[in-house]
Design a protein around this motif. Sequence first.
Motif, PDB file in Angstrom:
ATOM      1  N   SER A 197       0.840  -1.198   0.000  1.00 48.83           N
ATOM      2  CA  SER A 197       0.000   0.000   0.000  1.00 48.83           C
ATOM      3  C   SER A 197       0.879   1.254   0.000  1.00 48.83           C
ATOM      4  O   SER A 197       2.094   1.193   0.245  1.00 48.83           O
ATOM      5  N   ASN A 198       0.249   2.402  -0.243  1.00 45.66           N
ATOM      6  CA  ASN A 198       0.963   3.678  -0.159  1.00 45.66           C
ATOM      7  C   ASN A 198       1.591   3.858   1.220  1.00 45.66           C
ATOM      8  O   ASN A 198       2.750   4.289   1.347  1.00 45.66           O
ATOM      9  N   GLU A 199       0.819   3.573   2.255  1.00 49.42           N
ATOM     10  CA  GLU A 199       1.294   3.767   3.625  1.00 49.42           C
ATOM     11  C   GLU A 199       2.503   2.890   3.927  1.00 49.42           C
ATOM     12  O   GLU A 199       3.478   3.334   4.546  1.00 49.42           O
ATOM     13  N   THR A 200       2.456   1.642   3.491  1.00 52.92           N
ATOM     14  CA  THR A 200       3.575   0.734   3.745  1.00 52.92           C
ATOM     15  C   THR A 200       4.807   1.157   2.965  1.00 52.92           C
ATOM     16  O   THR A 200       5.931   1.067   3.462  1.00 52.92           O
ATOM     17  N   ALA A 201       4.597   1.615   1.737  1.00 54.35           N
ATOM     18  CA  ALA A 201       5.726   2.107   0.940  1.00 54.35           C
ATOM     19  C   ALA A 201       6.401   3.282   1.633  1.00 54.35           C
ATOM     20  O   ALA A 201       7.638   3.357   1.715  1.00 54.35           O
ATOM     21  N   GLY A 202       5.607   4.213   2.151  1.00 50.62           N
ATOM     22  CA  GLY A 202       6.173   5.361   2.850  1.00 50.62           C
ATOM     23  C   GLY A 202       6.938   4.953   4.092  1.00 50.62           C
ATOM     24  O   GLY A 202       8.045   5.449   4.351  1.00 50.62           O
ATOM     25  N   ALA A 203       6.365   4.050   4.872  1.00 52.28           N
ATOM     26  CA  ALA A 203       7.033   3.590   6.093  1.00 52.28           C
ATOM     27  C   ALA A 203       8.346   2.876   5.768  1.00 52.28           C
ATOM     28  O   ALA A 203       9.348   3.044   6.482  1.00 52.28           O
ATOM     29  N   LEU A 204       8.350   2.090   4.699  1.00 45.87           N
ATOM     30  CA  LEU A 204       9.571   1.405   4.285  1.00 45.87           C
ATOM     31  C   LEU A 204      10.649   2.409   3.877  1.00 45.87           C
ATOM     32  O   LEU A 204      11.819   2.265   4.242  1.00 45.87           O
ATOM     33  N   LEU A 205      10.263   3.425   3.145  1.00 48.17           N
ATOM     34  CA  LEU A 205      11.241   4.432   2.734  1.00 48.17           C
ATOM     35  C   LEU A 205      11.886   5.112   3.931  1.00 48.17           C
ATOM     36  O   LEU A 205      13.093   5.391   3.917  1.00 48.17           O
ATOM     37  N   VAL A 206      11.111   5.388   4.952  1.00 45.41           N
ATOM     38  CA  VAL A 206      11.682   6.006   6.153  1.00 45.41           C
ATOM     39  C   VAL A 206      12.769   5.115   6.742  1.00 45.41           C
ATOM     40  O   VAL A 206      13.814   5.599   7.200  1.00 45.41           O
ATOM     41  N   GLU A 207      12.567   3.804   6.695  1.00 42.88           N
ATOM     42  CA  GLU A 207      13.552   2.876   7.256  1.00 42.88           C
ATOM     43  C   GLU A 207      14.842   2.822   6.457  1.00 42.88           C
ATOM     44  O   GLU A 207      15.914   2.569   7.014  1.00 42.88           O
ATOM     45  N   VAL A 208      14.761   3.033   5.135  1.00 47.30           N
ATOM     46  CA  VAL A 208      15.950   2.841   4.291  1.00 47.30           C
ATOM     47  C   VAL A 208      16.552   4.161   3.804  1.00 47.30           C
ATOM     48  O   VAL A 208      17.507   4.146   3.033  1.00 47.30           O
ATOM     49  N   LEU A 209      16.017   5.286   4.255  1.00 48.10           N
ATOM     50  CA  LEU A 209      16.537   6.574   3.806  1.00 48.10           C
ATOM     51  C   LEU A 209      18.016   6.726   4.141  1.00 48.10           C
ATOM     52  O   LEU A 209      18.477   6.346   5.201  1.00 48.10           O
ATOM     53  N   PRO A 228      -2.502   8.893  -8.650  1.00 45.81           N
ATOM     54  CA  PRO A 228      -1.149   9.423  -8.468  1.00 45.81           C
ATOM     55  C   PRO A 228      -1.036  10.468  -7.370  1.00 45.81           C
ATOM     56  O   PRO A 228      -0.056  10.478  -6.615  1.00 45.81           O
ATOM     57  N   GLU A 229      -2.032  11.342  -7.266  1.00 42.53           N
ATOM     58  CA  GLU A 229      -1.969  12.410  -6.261  1.00 42.53           C
ATOM     59  C   GLU A 229      -1.991  11.833  -4.847  1.00 42.53           C
ATOM     60  O   GLU A 229      -1.222  12.252  -3.977  1.00 42.53           O
ATOM     61  N   ILE A 230      -2.883  10.869  -4.608  1.00 43.80           N
ATOM     62  CA  ILE A 230      -2.970  10.263  -3.277  1.00 43.80           C
ATOM     63  C   ILE A 230      -1.673   9.515  -2.953  1.00 43.80           C
ATOM     64  O   ILE A 230      -1.143   9.616  -1.836  1.00 43.80           O
ATOM     65  N   ALA A 231      -1.166   8.732  -3.907  1.00 44.64           N
ATOM     66  CA  ALA A 231       0.066   7.974  -3.677  1.00 44.64           C
ATOM     67  C   ALA A 231       1.215   8.910  -3.318  1.00 44.64           C
ATOM     68  O   ALA A 231       1.930   8.700  -2.329  1.00 44.64           O
ATOM     69  N   TYR A 232       1.387   9.953  -4.122  1.00 44.17           N
ATOM     70  CA  TYR A 232       2.496  10.873  -3.902  1.00 44.17           C
ATOM     71  C   TYR A 232       2.361  11.576  -2.549  1.00 44.17           C
ATOM     72  O   TYR A 232       3.318  11.625  -1.765  1.00 44.17           O
ATOM     73  N   GLU A 233       1.190  12.127  -2.281  1.00 45.87           N
ATOM     74  CA  GLU A 233       0.993  12.879  -1.037  1.00 45.87           C
ATOM     75  C   GLU A 233       1.160  11.990   0.194  1.00 45.87           C
ATOM     76  O   GLU A 233       1.757  12.407   1.196  1.00 45.87           O
ATOM     77  N   THR A 234       0.640  10.774   0.125  1.00 50.29           N
ATOM     78  CA  THR A 234       0.751   9.871   1.270  1.00 50.29           C
ATOM     79  C   THR A 234       2.207   9.567   1.581  1.00 50.29           C
ATOM     80  O   THR A 234       2.660   9.691   2.730  1.00 50.29           O
ATOM     81  N   VAL A 235       2.966   9.166   0.544  1.00 50.43           N
ATOM     82  CA  VAL A 235       4.369   8.803   0.765  1.00 50.43           C
ATOM     83  C   VAL A 235       5.187  10.032   1.136  1.00 50.43           C
ATOM     84  O   VAL A 235       6.004   9.997   2.069  1.00 50.43           O
ATOM     85  N   TYR A 236       4.969  11.132   0.445  1.00 45.96           N
ATOM     86  CA  TYR A 236       5.714  12.358   0.737  1.00 45.96           C
ATOM     87  C   TYR A 236       5.495  12.806   2.179  1.00 45.96           C
ATOM     88  O   TYR A 236       6.444  13.171   2.883  1.00 45.96           O
ATOM     89  N   ASN A 237       4.261  12.776   2.641  1.00 43.81           N
ATOM     90  CA  ASN A 237       3.959  13.229   3.997  1.00 43.81           C
ATOM     91  C   ASN A 237       4.583  12.327   5.053  1.00 43.81           C
ATOM     92  O   ASN A 237       5.054  12.806   6.099  1.00 43.81           O
ATOM     93  N   ILE A 238       4.606  11.033   4.794  1.00 37.81           N
ATOM     94  CA  ILE A 238       5.239  10.108   5.740  1.00 37.81           C
ATOM     95  C   ILE A 238       6.733  10.398   5.840  1.00 37.81           C
ATOM     96  O   ILE A 238       7.309  10.445   6.933  1.00 37.81           O
TER      97      ILE A 238
END
Length: 267
Positions: A197-209, A228-238
């Motif tokens: 999901s978008n949320e899981t992708a964002g959380a994963l990115l935080v771990e590997v930044l 696209p807008e929801i995906a981008y905003e969700t991951v960007y905000n996380i």
Amino acid sequence: MSVKFCPIASGSSGNSIYIGSDHTHILIDAGLSGKRIEKGLHELQIEGNKLDAIFITHEHSDHIKGAGILSRRFNIPIYATYGTWNVMKEQNMLGTVASENIRYVYSEENCYINDMCIRPYAIPHDASEPVGYNVFSGNCKITVATDIGHVTDTLKENIMDSDILLLESNHDVEMLKNGSYPYVLKKRIMGNYGHLSNETAGALLVEVLSKKLKHVFLGHLSQENNNPEIAYETVYNIINRSVLSGKSHLKLYLANRESNSRTVEIE
């Protein structure tokens, strides 16, 4: 030496990723028509006869649709795991492929094509021996990570220290729950062998930044259960909320579902 990366398309209806160096041109997946992939390559000023290899992540049609056609047309080797090849052969999913173009890859083992090193790694998905890929060229590391049911230590280890990452951001959970898909399909997508999901992708990115991770493409977006807008905003905000975000020089992009995305080049 420079390395170019461009998603020709990434979405629930088809996936194909171009990676090229001074001496080598490969595709990760070929889940579009041969004609559509050739068009995408032409826009990158690459002709089909310049391709050195096609690497397949797994046997689902949105990742292999054009692989057999391109292999026959331009005599291109196709690389996949034994499990993936077994299913593709048994179900005649690619048509006839010349025996010399049937090549095998193994998780965590390096495969060399000219000046590139390609290393597959295991991913949790409802397919037969599916893999993601690391691609190394010079000092650059590129990772393709889609069709992932849940985050594993193997996944995180293989994403670490990438310069470029294509990461699945398949669905918005609420859109999927409230959407028109039958319950069985919803359960499959949200299950341990479905999609991120978008949320899981964002959380994963935080771990590997890290400072090394410069470019992230969000890919494999569902047409029905995401936008696209929801995906981008969700991951960007996380990412933006993370205390680690200040350590990153990350540029976040969306991979287009139907057309070439932007090309990223690293020297």
